[in-house]
Each structure stands twice: as structure tokens, then as C-alpha cells.
Design an enzyme around this catalytic site. Structure first.
Site, PDB file in Angstrom:
ATOM      1  N   GLU A  55       0.801  -1.227   0.000  1.00 11.97           N
ATOM      2  CA  GLU A  55       0.000   0.000   0.000  1.00 11.97           C
ATOM      3  C   GLU A  55       0.836   1.282   0.000  1.00 11.97           C
ATOM      4  OE1 GLU A  55      -2.938  -0.077   3.073  1.00 11.97           O
ATOM      5  OE2 GLU A  55      -3.901  -1.874   2.287  1.00 11.97           O
TER       6      GLU A  55
ATOM      7  N   GLU B 132      -5.232  -8.549   0.997  1.00 11.16           N
ATOM      8  CA  GLU B 132      -5.875  -8.156   2.260  1.00 11.16           C
ATOM      9  C   GLU B 132      -7.342  -7.902   2.031  1.00 11.16           C
ATOM     10  OE1 GLU B 132      -4.288  -4.876   4.588  1.00 11.16           O
ATOM     11  OE2 GLU B 132      -2.245  -5.547   4.145  1.00 11.16           O
TER      12      GLU B 132
HETATM   13  C1  FCB Z   1      -4.392  -1.969   5.550  1.00 13.79           C
HETATM   14  C2  FCB Z   1      -3.010  -2.260   6.071  1.00 13.79           C
HETATM   15  C3  FCB Z   1      -2.966  -3.276   7.179  1.00 13.79           C
HETATM   16  C4  FCB Z   1      -4.129  -3.118   8.139  1.00 13.79           C
HETATM   17  C5  FCB Z   1      -5.430  -3.057   7.383  1.00 13.79           C
HETATM   18  C6  FCB Z   1      -6.649  -2.956   8.264  1.00 13.79           C
HETATM   19  O1  FCB Z   1      -4.432  -0.691   5.012  1.00 13.79           O
HETATM   20  O2  FCB Z   1      -2.194  -2.713   5.031  1.00 13.79           O
HETATM   21  O3  FCB Z   1      -1.731  -3.160   7.820  1.00 13.79           O
HETATM   22  O4  FCB Z   1      -3.929  -2.032   8.944  1.00 13.79           O
HETATM   23  O5  FCB Z   1      -5.415  -1.969   6.504  1.00 13.79           O
END
Ligand code: FCB
Length: 507
Positions: free
Chosen positions: A183, A392
């Protein structure tokens, strides 16, 4: 140590649920994700020095309740039990990050003891039959490098290459998938523009140059690792929004949504996949000096071919050109002065759509994930022959443990099922998504929210460090074991926490 991890309880979801299920392709990889700073603790052990998140979290007012990563989930010492727990849940792959400040304390020479830890972790994963997925940068820049300019300095790119090659020297023979960044949007714009994340700067211009240098660092490492070993699977993880215009018939809302899409999604996708910044983005940020930092050859480096694109998706949003009439819950914390992460989108505003939300106040919108994957495949990954993985996706809810520490988190269970279903919808639509990592294995340090927000499928009691798999972990384990995905609320009623059957919109 193992005694402090409760073993998963028997799976009790009724068989009827299986009847209301769809198959998960056999080669679709299911796993969980974490990040070094959020779980490891062991702040100054074995030579580790501070990262920007140590400094930031020790700054009064920066993190909710003054929480820090000093101890976190003590994963540095409990990794073996955590790997055993993953194995007991049937995880096929584990996405984790290495800590730059542990491997190269102060940003400088290599610390063998830091690498020893990741070697122990990787070996224990491999012994457990869990494929390691390594991320080199999940936001924890050594503070010493921030003191020399951080990501606004081009020197940081060279140091990132040194660090990455040191990790590869040690683990290149055992880890197949290497992603450079997690990210970069958050690293650059939450950190250098919004002031919500470390290092806490509030400059639109700094966010843009940081984003450029992050991508340059990504490209350099891809080139170097590719030259070392053509067999590696290389890429990065981006986080995306799906920006829908609030009123698609209002050109001002359409333009506001375009700005958000440009400044969050295309600012990274286009340089990486097309070797150029989007023209509309460059126009929007013309006054902020980005082009002064783009040197000859940079975009060739940034667009070095990759093999995998990690997709992080939590929610999309409706964007209007005017602020909503009812103010949105403040997503900022700790009372710090912060600003929008978007360098040039002051006239774009997120509007609630009445969808159910998680404890982060993020809308639950699984269909946005399907649309995102279809778009990424069509416009970027497909033409480049790049594989997509959801690296994620997950939800924080206000978990209510019983006296044994068990959390009957039906809202999270339904969330996972709904989003996995959304991924399978994309697969059915012809998008070759290869896998899904739930965020996160453990409750952990949720950045500026500290330990106040729990994303884990495994509860962590921070007083005792006892881990207790939640109902969602047991359900996920069952999905992995049976390769069958139940409908979101099948076999659950909405009396658990995080309850809103509206999550049922997919599958
Ligand atoms: C993302 C991050 C991760 C976590 C999630 C909820 O943006 O990569 O580390 O904090 O959100």
C-alpha cells in the site's frame, strides 16, 4: 508457549450450511496476512532500532490511547506457536512482512540476528506446509532514514535496495513470492500528506514525491531480484477504492470520483503497468511539483514487469463534489491535526450510502470487490499477464469475548464469506484470481487506532498474550478444509456481533 495458544474448538456449523455452499477452486490459495510492526513487538531486541512507527507511536496524541508497538502480539518470541496455530487452521499461505529496522538497524549495515528471526519463521512455515509470501516494506521505515528525508529523499531508494537484497541473500532459496511494497498510497499519503500515519507530515507535495520514490524503490528491487533469479514471483500490493460518483448524472460528482480514482488507484497502476502517470492526475497536481522529481529513466524502472499484483480491498465509496449534510464519523484519532490524504481533491467528499459498516466505519460492500477485480483484469493485469491475488480483506468489529475468551463473531464470519464469494464471482466472470489472504491472523496494532480495533480471526488477550480462535477462524478453517463456501449468513443468525444481514448481498 504452545500452552498459551488455545487449540481450535470443534467445528460446529451445521451440515445444512454445506448444502447452501459453492465450490472453491482446488488451486485457489487461502491464507492470512500480518505485518511486522503490527505483531512482532521486541522493539530493541537483537539489535533492532526504531522505525518511524516507533517514533510516531511514542508521540503524544498520535495513536489512540497512546498505544505503541513495543510489545504488540510478542510474535517475535511466539512465532512458532503462531505458525502452529495457522497449521491447525489449515492455512495454505502466510503473508508477512520483514522489518527493515530489524534487518538494517538505522537503515545501515545488515544485522544478522534480525535475519535469523525471519529465517526461523520461514523455516517453520515451510516445515508446516505453509507457503511464505514476503512483503519487504509494510510502512516501517528506519527512523534514521526519515531523519535524512525519508521517502522524500532519493537516497532512501538506494537504502531500500540494499536492505531488500540482504533479505534475499538470506531467504532467496526458500521464499518464492516477493512483494516490494504494501500500500504505497498509505505510506505516502497517510504518512506524508494526511499526517494520520508515521512520519506524520501534512504536505501534499511531500506525499507526491514520497509516492514517486516508493514506486522507484519498488521498480529497482524488482529489477535486481529478477536479475538474480528469474524464477521468483515478483510484485507489490496496492490498496484500492471503488469510487462511485454520488450522482452519476452530475458531471461535478463524476469529476470528483475521477480525482479520487486518479489519486488513489491510477497514480500507482499507470506508472507500473503503462510506464506513465495519468495525464489527468498530472494536471490535477500540477502546482505541487511532482514532475520536478521524475528523472529520466524513472518510469522505465517503475514499469519493470511484475508477476503478481496484490489487491487490498476493504471498501468502496460514493464520492460527491459537496460535503455530506450529516458529517461523517471522524476517522482520525488521538486529536492530531490531520488533513485529507488526497493531494488535490479538496472538492471530493465521501458520502455514506446507508450500507452496514464495520467498527472502522467502513462500508461493507462486497460487490465493489468483484467490480474492482474485473476492472483490474481488463485494464491492467490481463493485458500484462499479471496474476491477481487478494492480499488483504477483513473487518474490525467490537468483539465481545465470553469468559473463556471465545468470540462468536458472526458479523466477521459473514463478512469473510461474502467477500470470498465476491472474489469467486470475479473468477466466474473470467478473472483469474489466484488466492485470498484474510486480514488478519491476529488482533494487532492497528496503526493510529492502536489496539482499539480488532481485525483478527484469532483473538489476542493483550494482558496474557493468549490466542483464541474466533468463530470466524473456525469457519474459515472449515472453508479451507472442505473447499466449500457457504452463503454469507447460512447457519448463522444475526444475534452475534457485527450483525447485519445486509452483508448478504453477494453469492
Ligand atoms: C491496511 C493495512 C494493514 C491493516 C489493514 C486494516 O491498510 O495494510 O496493515 O492495517 O489496513
Amino acid at each position: 508457549m504452545t500452552a498459551q495458544t488455545r487449540s481450535p474448538q470443534p467445528l460446529t456449523v451445521p451440515d445444512l450450511v454445506v448444502a447452501q455452499s459453492r465450490p472453491v477452486p482446488q488451486d485457489f490459495v487461502l491464507g492470512v496476512a500480518t505485518a511486522a510492526f503490527q505483531i512482532e513487538g521486541a522493539r530493541h531486541e537483537d539489535g533492532r532500532t526504531d522505525s518511524i512507527w516507533d517514533t510516531f507511536s511514542h508521540t503524544p496524541g498520535a495513536v489512540v490511547d497512546g498505544d505503541t508497538g513495543d510489545v504488540a502480539c510478542e510474535h517475535y518470541h511466539r512465532y512458532a506457536a503462531d505458525v502452529a496455530l495457522m497449521k491447525s487452521l489449515g492455512m495454505q499461505s502466510y503473508r508477512f512482512s520483514t522489518s527493515w529496522a530489524r534487518v538494517c538497524p538505522g537503515g545501515g549495515p545488515v544485522n544478522a540476528k534480525g535475519l535469523d528471526f525471519y529465517e526461523r519463521l520461514v523455516d517453520s512455515l515451510l516445515e508446516s506446509g505453509i507457503a511464505p509470501w514476503l512483503t519487504l516494506y509494510h510502512w516501517d521505515l528506519p527512523q534514521a532514514l526519515e531523519d535524512r528525508g525519508g521517502w522524500t529523499s532519493r537516497e532512501t531508494v538506494d537504502r531500500f535496495v540494499d536492505y531488500s537484497l540482504a533479505v534475499h541473500d538470506r531467504l532467496g532459496d526458500r521464499v518464492r513470492t516477493w512483494t516490494t511494497l504494501n500500500e504505497p498510497f498509505c505510506a505516502a499519503f497517510l504518512g506524508y500528506t494526511a499526517g494520520m500515519h508515521a512520519p506524520g507530515r501534512t504536505s501534499p507535495a511531500d506525499g507526491l514525491v514520497a509516492a514517486h520514490h516508493l514506486m522507484l524503490a519498488h521498480g529497482r528491487v524488482v529489477q535486481e531480484l529478477r536479475a538474480r533469479d528469474a524464477g521468483l514471483e515478483l510484485g507489490l500490493t496496492l490498496n484500492f477504492t471503488v469510487a462511485d460518483p454520488l450522482d452519476p448524472s452530475d458531471p461535478r460528482d463524476v469529476d470528483a470520483a475521477r480525482r479520487i480514482d486518479a489519486q488513489m488507484n491510477r497514480i500507482f497502476l499507470d506508472p507500473i503497468f503503462r510506464g506513465a502517470y495519468p495525464a489527468d492526475l498530472l494536471e490535477d497536481v500540477r502546482h505541487l511539483g511532482l514532475t520536478d522529481h521524475i528523472m529520466d529513466g524513472d518510469l522505465e524502472v517503475i514499469s519493470a514487469p511484475i508477476d503478481v499484483l496484490g489487491v487490498n480491498y476493504y471498501n468502496g465509496e460514493a464520492i460527491g463534489h459537496e460535503p455530506p449534510t450529516a458529517s461523517l464519523a471522524d476517522s482520525v484519532n488521538g486529536g492530531r491535526v490531520t488533513r485529507s490524504p488526497f493531494p488535490a481533491a479538496d472538492d471530493a467528499h465521501r458520502h455514506p450510502r446507508g450500507l452496514p459498516v464495520t467498527a472502522m466505519d467502513w462500508e461493507i460492500q462486497p460487490d465493489g470487490l468483484t467490480r474492482l477485480l474485473v476492472r483490474l483484469q481488463r485494464e491492467y493485469a490481463g493485458p500484462a499477464g499479471v496474476a491477481l491475488h487478494v492480499t488483504e480483506n477483513g473487518a474490525a468489529f467490537d468483539d465481545a469475548p465470553d469468559e473463556d475468551g471465545f468470540v462468536d463473531d458472526r458479523g466477521r464470519t459473514a463478512y469473510v464469506r461474502a467477500h470470498l464469494g465476491a472474489v469467486l464471482d470475479a473468477v466466474d466472470a473470467g478473472v483469474p484470481v489466484r488466492g485470498y489472504f484474510y486480514w488478519s491472523l491476529l488482533d494487532n496494532f492497528e496503526w493510529a487506532w492502536g489496539y482499539a480495533k480488532r481485525f483478527g480471526i484469532v483473538r489476542v488477550d493483550y494482558d496474557t498474550q493468549v490466542r483464541t480462535p474466533k468463530a470466524s477462524a473456525l469457519d474459515y478453517a472449515r472453508i479451507i478444509a472442505t473447499r466449500r463456501l457457504p452463503a454469507p449468513w447460512a447457519g448463522l443468525d444475526a444475534s452475534g456481533d457485527g450483525d447485519d444481514p445486509a452483508g448478504e448481498s453477494t453469492t
